[in-house]
Each structure stands twice: as C-alpha cells, then as structure tokens.
Scaffold this active site. Structure first.
Site, PDB file in Angstrom:
ATOM      1  CG  ASP A   1       2.824 -75.373 -88.086  1.00  0.00           C
ATOM      2  OD1 ASP A   1       3.228 -75.189 -86.921  1.00  0.00           O
ATOM      3  OD2 ASP A   1       3.509 -75.108 -89.098  1.00  0.00           O
TER       4      ASP A   1
ATOM      5  CD  GLU B   1       4.681 -68.845 -84.658  1.00  0.00           C
ATOM      6  OE1 GLU B   1       5.263 -68.083 -85.455  1.00  0.00           O
ATOM      7  OE2 GLU B   1       5.175 -69.903 -84.254  1.00  0.00           O
TER       8      GLU B   1
END
Length: 319
Positions: free
Chosen positions: A33, A202
């Site tokens: 991420d 997401e």
C-alpha cells in the site's frame, strides 16, 4: 559457476553505475500500500508494514533523492503514539500543509460497533516522529457500506482538501477542515458522498493532469493473485467516474497480486511513476508483498497506458 556469478556481478555493477540496475523491489522487506510523494525536492514512500494484523503496529518510511537509492526511516509512527490503535495500521496518506506534515492512516480493521478507522498524525518533519492529532479516529463509523480504511487526501485546484476512502467495495469522499481535525458539510448539507465506480474494491487515488481528474482504485482481493488497478477520468473530483480500463495487473513472468498504488509526478516534468505493491512469483502468503516503481505513460487522448511491470524499475537517475 563462481566465474559466471562474478561476471554477472560485474555486469550488474556496471549497469548500476549507469542507473540501469535492477531496482524492483525498491527496498528490501515486505511492504504494501505505498504512498509516494515529493517533499522538498526529495521523494518519499510511506507504506504499510506487510505482516499479520497484530504485528502491524508501526510504519516505516523511505526517502530518496533520485528514486533509485532509498534511505529507511524506522517507526515514524507507531501505536505508542496512537493509544486507540491496537493492530492493522494500514495504508498511509501523507501531505504537507503550512510547514506541518500530516499522516493519515487506518487502524484496527474496524467493524460496526468497534473503535478504529481513520486517524491523523502530525509532525514537523517528513520523517517524524508523528503524534496523534486527535486522540481518536477522524472517521470511526461505517457509512454507505464503506469500511473506514485506505484513505487518500487530495488537494483540489482551489486549495480545498478532500479525502477519498473506503474498503468493502464502497468509496466515499469527505471535505476536510482547514486544520484536518473535522469533516465539513458539502453544499447540500451532507458529510459523506459515495462515489463508488464500477468494480471498485479499495485503495482510491486521485491526481490532476491537463485539467482532468484521474481517479484510480484497486479491484479483486489483496490476498490473491488477481489484485489489479483500474481508473476513470472526470471533470470534477466527485465524478461521475466511469471505468475506462485496467492499467496494472499480474504478469506471469514478473509477479502477481499487483495493486494498491499511488502516483509520483516528477517536479516540473510531465513524467509519472506508479508506486505499487506486488507478490513475487512463487510466493502465496497474503503478507509477502513488496514495493515497486514503474513508469506510467499516457496516449494521445490522455488515457493511461497499461503499466508494464519490470524488475528494472526506474532506469535512470532523475535530475
């Protein structure tokens, strides 16, 4: 065999001196991420420490002058500074404002009725140490079905800051106060606007190019091989966002599980790089993810060309 290894090492050294060494992953360790940003003409990456949830109680950061050589800054933020965070500290979003550095993060993998969600920390330097700004989550509740994780803070052309966020296949946008301590209502009085595009899961991200808003997100499951990135282009930061294409996905010769990215623009150049995580071939653990960088280009219509994952990464030292 030793002679062959020596030759390979010499070739690698020669290529490295020219800026052509293998650069992906950009630093060792399991990190996911990644949020890339430029602070004071220096490149920074703030990733998730990729490990079981109970071990995800801190963040490291990495800085570079050239996108090739990276310096590690350990534990720029941890749960000692965030008393309400117990586990699953995820997906930083960072931004500088008025000489302060702000660090937005998710924590606790929060579900309905639990304490957790999106928090904010602040520091005087990019490397921290960061301190909890609020002493509680900025967003704790689940609104429009969006788990409060995977936040991205976006500064619009008029100087207003917004935050896109959301897991569980829903994406919201909220308007941030000037001090990042509260959420402000939109003109219609609402606090949360859902802007979920087709196939969204997401990891939202947004940037502006040629006066257009590029909205990007991750699809599929982060634990599996088919994680990917798609995007839309709109005239407004609120959409509507019509899915255009997949631009990052698994490559059977390189890696699987490629997604949850950010974008770095080289200062004063129309040159962009995607910073993302992927899973090395042969690795199957959900937590075996590494951070990589590859160039992102556009066609004559402004559409993003599919990203070609490489082992070389950034092939030249940036000035």
């Amino acid at each position: 065999m030793n002679k062959r290894k020596a030759i390979v090492s010499l070739c690698a050294l020669a290529l490295s001196s020219l800026g052509f060494a293998q650069q992906n992953p950009v630093f060792p360790g399991w990190y996911a991420d990644p949020e890339g940003i430029v602070y004071n003409n220096e490149y920074w990456i703030f990733p998730t420490y990729s490990a079981p949830y109970e071990q995800q109680i801190f963040f490291d950061a990495f800085s570079s002058k050239d996108l090739v050589n990276w310096k590690k800054h350990e534990r720029v933020l941890d749960n000692n500074a965030v008393k309400w965070a117990d586990k699953a500290m995820w997906a930083p979003s960072v931004i500088e404002k008025d000489g302060k550095y702000y660090f937005f993060f998710g924590a606790n993998d929060v579900h309905e009725g639990e304490i957790g969600g999106i928090g904010v920390a602040v520091a005087d330097r990019p490397e921290g140490p960061y301190k909890d700004l609020l002493g509680k989550p900025l967003i704790n509740d689940i609104v429009h079905g969006a788990q409060p994780i995977d936040q991205f803070v976006f500064k619009d052309k008029d100087g207003q800051y917004y935050m896109f966020y959301g897991g569980w296949k829903h994406c919201n946008v909220v308007k941030l106060s000037d001090d990042f301590k509260t959420l402000l209502p939109f003109e219609d009085g609402t606090i949360y606007k859902e802007v979920t595009p087709e196939n969204y899961v997401e990891g939202p991200f947004m940037f502006i190019r040629d006066n257009k808003y590029y909205f990007m997100w991750s699809e599929g499951g982060w634990t599996g091989p088919d994680y990917k990135v798609a995007y839309a282009i709109a005239d407004s930061p609120f959409g509507p966002f019509k899915r255009i294409n997949t631009i990052l996905e698994r490559d059977p010769k390189i890696a699987t599980g490629a997604g949850h990215h950010s974008v770095i623009k080289v200062p004063n150049e129309d040159k962009y790089y995607m910073v993302y995580h992927r899973r090395p071939l042969g690795k199957t653990s959900a937590h075996e993810r590494e951070t990589c960088i590859d160039e992102m280009t556009f066609d004559e219509n402004g559409h993003i060309n599919p990203i070609k994952m490489t082992f070389e990464g950034v092939k030249h030292v940036l000035k």
